[in-house]
Design a protein around this motif. Sequence first.
Motif, PDB file in Angstrom:
ATOM      1  N   ILE A   1      30.666  27.219  30.237  1.00 24.72           N
ATOM      2  CA  ILE A   1      30.960  27.130  31.659  1.00 24.72           C
ATOM      3  C   ILE A   1      32.384  27.546  31.984  1.00 24.72           C
ATOM      4  O   ILE A   1      33.322  27.136  31.307  1.00 24.72           O
ATOM      5  CB  ILE A   1      30.685  25.707  32.195  1.00 24.72           C
ATOM      6  N   ASN A   2      32.498  28.393  32.984  1.00 27.34           N
ATOM      7  CA  ASN A   2      33.790  28.660  33.606  1.00 27.34           C
ATOM      8  C   ASN A   2      33.672  28.104  35.017  1.00 27.34           C
ATOM      9  O   ASN A   2      33.111  28.758  35.897  1.00 27.34           O
ATOM     10  CB  ASN A   2      34.110  30.152  33.636  1.00 27.34           C
ATOM     11  N   PRO A   3      34.174  26.894  35.241  1.00 28.63           N
ATOM     12  CA  PRO A   3      34.020  26.271  36.547  1.00 28.63           C
ATOM     13  C   PRO A   3      34.897  26.875  37.639  1.00 28.63           C
ATOM     14  O   PRO A   3      34.795  26.478  38.795  1.00 28.63           O
ATOM     15  CB  PRO A   3      34.426  24.817  36.307  1.00 28.63           C
ATOM     16  N   GLY A   4      35.758  27.830  37.287  1.00 30.32           N
ATOM     17  CA  GLY A   4      36.677  28.375  38.273  1.00 30.32           C
ATOM     18  C   GLY A   4      37.551  27.254  38.819  1.00 30.32           C
ATOM     19  O   GLY A   4      37.968  26.352  38.096  1.00 30.32           O
ATOM     20  N   ALA A   5      37.799  27.286  40.118  1.00 25.19           N
ATOM     21  CA  ALA A   5      38.665  26.277  40.749  1.00 25.19           C
ATOM     22  C   ALA A   5      38.104  24.860  40.626  1.00 25.19           C
ATOM     23  O   ALA A   5      38.860  23.890  40.666  1.00 25.19           O
ATOM     24  CB  ALA A   5      38.885  26.632  42.213  1.00 25.19           C
ATOM     25  N   LEU A   6      36.796  24.735  40.441  1.00 21.39           N
ATOM     26  CA  LEU A   6      36.195  23.401  40.299  1.00 21.39           C
ATOM     27  C   LEU A   6      36.737  22.669  39.074  1.00 21.39           C
ATOM     28  O   LEU A   6      36.680  21.438  38.997  1.00 21.39           O
ATOM     29  CB  LEU A   6      34.675  23.514  40.217  1.00 21.39           C
ATOM     30  N   THR A   7      37.264  23.421  38.126  1.00 21.08           N
ATOM     31  CA  THR A   7      37.869  22.856  36.924  1.00 21.08           C
ATOM     32  C   THR A   7      38.852  21.742  37.250  1.00 21.08           C
ATOM     33  O   THR A   7      38.928  20.738  36.549  1.00 21.08           O
ATOM     34  CB  THR A   7      38.652  23.958  36.166  1.00 21.08           C
TER      35      THR A   7
ATOM     36  N   LEU B   1      23.068  28.287  28.313  1.00 17.62           N
ATOM     37  CA  LEU B   1      23.239  28.508  29.743  1.00 17.62           C
ATOM     38  C   LEU B   1      24.705  28.829  30.001  1.00 17.62           C
ATOM     39  O   LEU B   1      25.586  28.036  29.668  1.00 17.62           O
ATOM     40  CB  LEU B   1      22.828  27.264  30.534  1.00 17.62           C
ATOM     41  N   TYR B   2      24.938  30.004  30.568  1.00 18.24           N
ATOM     42  CA  TYR B   2      26.275  30.399  30.994  1.00 18.24           C
ATOM     43  C   TYR B   2      26.385  30.116  32.484  1.00 18.24           C
ATOM     44  O   TYR B   2      25.559  30.572  33.267  1.00 18.24           O
ATOM     45  CB  TYR B   2      26.501  31.889  30.765  1.00 18.24           C
ATOM     46  N   ILE B   3      27.416  29.365  32.857  1.00 14.71           N
ATOM     47  CA  ILE B   3      27.643  29.034  34.264  1.00 14.71           C
ATOM     48  C   ILE B   3      29.005  29.570  34.678  1.00 14.71           C
ATOM     49  O   ILE B   3      30.005  29.345  34.004  1.00 14.71           O
ATOM     50  CB  ILE B   3      27.594  27.510  34.488  1.00 14.71           C
ATOM     51  N   PHE B   4      29.005  30.254  35.808  1.00 18.83           N
ATOM     52  CA  PHE B   4      30.227  30.826  36.370  1.00 18.83           C
ATOM     53  C   PHE B   4      30.420  30.257  37.769  1.00 18.83           C
ATOM     54  O   PHE B   4      29.536  30.357  38.610  1.00 18.83           O
ATOM     55  CB  PHE B   4      30.119  32.353  36.436  1.00 18.83           C
ATOM     56  N   GLY B   5      31.584  29.668  38.001  1.00 19.19           N
ATOM     57  CA  GLY B   5      31.873  29.013  39.269  1.00 19.19           C
ATOM     58  C   GLY B   5      32.401  29.945  40.343  1.00 19.19           C
ATOM     59  O   GLY B   5      32.264  31.169  40.258  1.00 19.19           O
ATOM     60  N   PRO B   6      33.015  29.351  41.349  1.00 23.04           N
ATOM     61  CA  PRO B   6      33.466  30.085  42.527  1.00 23.04           C
ATOM     62  C   PRO B   6      34.346  31.294  42.207  1.00 23.04           C
ATOM     63  O   PRO B   6      35.230  31.232  41.353  1.00 23.04           O
ATOM     64  CB  PRO B   6      34.269  29.042  43.307  1.00 23.04           C
ATOM     65  N   ASN B   7      34.054  32.369  42.903  1.00 29.09           N
ATOM     66  CA  ASN B   7      34.808  33.623  42.895  1.00 29.09           C
ATOM     67  C   ASN B   7      34.654  34.455  41.628  1.00 29.09           C
ATOM     68  O   ASN B   7      35.179  35.567  41.563  1.00 29.09           O
ATOM     69  CB  ASN B   7      36.291  33.369  43.186  1.00 29.09           C
ATOM     70  N   LEU B   8      33.945  33.956  40.640  1.00 30.93           N
ATOM     71  CA  LEU B   8      33.787  34.751  39.422  1.00 30.93           C
ATOM     72  C   LEU B   8      32.853  35.942  39.627  1.00 30.93           C
ATOM     73  O   LEU B   8      32.888  36.896  38.856  1.00 30.93           O
ATOM     74  CB  LEU B   8      33.351  33.861  38.257  1.00 30.93           C
ATOM     75  N   ASN B   9      32.083  35.929  40.700  1.00 31.35           N
ATOM     76  CA  ASN B   9      31.275  37.091  41.045  1.00 31.35           C
ATOM     77  C   ASN B   9      32.151  38.276  41.457  1.00 31.35           C
ATOM     78  O   ASN B   9      31.681  39.410  41.488  1.00 31.35           O
ATOM     79  CB  ASN B   9      30.290  36.745  42.168  1.00 31.35           C
ATOM     80  N   LEU B  10      33.429  38.043  41.714  1.00 33.50           N
ATOM     81  CA  LEU B  10      34.352  39.105  42.121  1.00 33.50           C
ATOM     82  C   LEU B  10      35.202  39.624  40.962  1.00 33.50           C
ATOM     83  O   LEU B  10      36.194  40.328  41.191  1.00 33.50           O
ATOM     84  CB  LEU B  10      35.263  38.604  43.242  1.00 33.50           C
ATOM     85  N   LEU B  11      34.822  39.293  39.731  1.00 34.63           N
ATOM     86  CA  LEU B  11      35.555  39.832  38.582  1.00 34.63           C
ATOM     87  C   LEU B  11      35.587  41.354  38.664  1.00 34.63           C
ATOM     88  O   LEU B  11      34.620  41.989  39.075  1.00 34.63           O
ATOM     89  CB  LEU B  11      34.896  39.403  37.269  1.00 34.63           C
ATOM     90  N   GLY B  12      36.710  41.915  38.268  1.00 40.50           N
ATOM     91  CA  GLY B  12      36.894  43.359  38.336  1.00 40.50           C
ATOM     92  C   GLY B  12      37.460  43.817  39.666  1.00 40.50           C
ATOM     93  O   GLY B  12      37.943  44.938  39.788  1.00 40.50           O
ATOM     94  N   GLU B  13      37.400  42.949  40.670  1.00 35.58           N
ATOM     95  CA  GLU B  13      37.942  43.252  41.994  1.00 35.58           C
ATOM     96  C   GLU B  13      39.162  42.403  42.304  1.00 35.58           C
ATOM     97  O   GLU B  13      40.102  42.869  42.927  1.00 35.58           O
ATOM     98  CB  GLU B  13      36.889  42.982  43.076  1.00 35.58           C
ATOM     99  N   ARG B  14      39.128  41.148  41.913  1.00 36.02           N
ATOM    100  CA  ARG B  14      40.198  40.222  42.284  1.00 36.02           C
ATOM    101  C   ARG B  14      41.185  40.029  41.137  1.00 36.02           C
ATOM    102  O   ARG B  14      40.786  39.884  39.984  1.00 36.02           O
ATOM    103  CB  ARG B  14      39.619  38.872  42.719  1.00 36.02           C
TER     104      ARG B  14
END
Length: 152
Positions: free
Chosen positions: A74-80, A6-19
């Motif tokens: 998992i990349n928890p993003g800021a939740l890390t 299971l790959y989990i991507f946290g907050p704002n990772l849906n904006l990869l390539g833009e942010r």
Amino acid sequence: MNHKLLYIFGPNLNLLGERETSLYGSMSYDALIKKIAEESKKRGVQTEFFQSNHEGEIVDKIQQKRKEIDGIIINPGALTHYSIALRDALSAVKIRSIEVHMSNIYAREEFRHHSVTAPVCWGQISGLGWIGYILAMDALILKGIEEPIRLA
């Protein structure tokens, strides 16, 4: 053996390539998922992907999948840096997990240098871009899934 990850991507990772492409590169989230899926197929690994900007949804997904998967990347993003709820979920399910960050969190702002989730993960990969997700998969399938979990 056909592993399920299971790959989990946290907050704002849906904006990869833009942010912040100087930190995260120009690869979009969809392109990243496609690349990981291609590499998984080559290795005979089943993968599921989940992205959420909401802490509770990520905790729910970990709990829901706890009996169906062999490992978590998992990349928890800021939740890390502050999510005790996420830390507790990763610890509670006793599934080997690897924390991945595309940027080198230790070369960034000081508040990013501390991870509350890494101590309950088997390992952490930071600063290697999209390749970190592939390295995490390789680590799990080469050694990590079969061995007993020992975090300390």
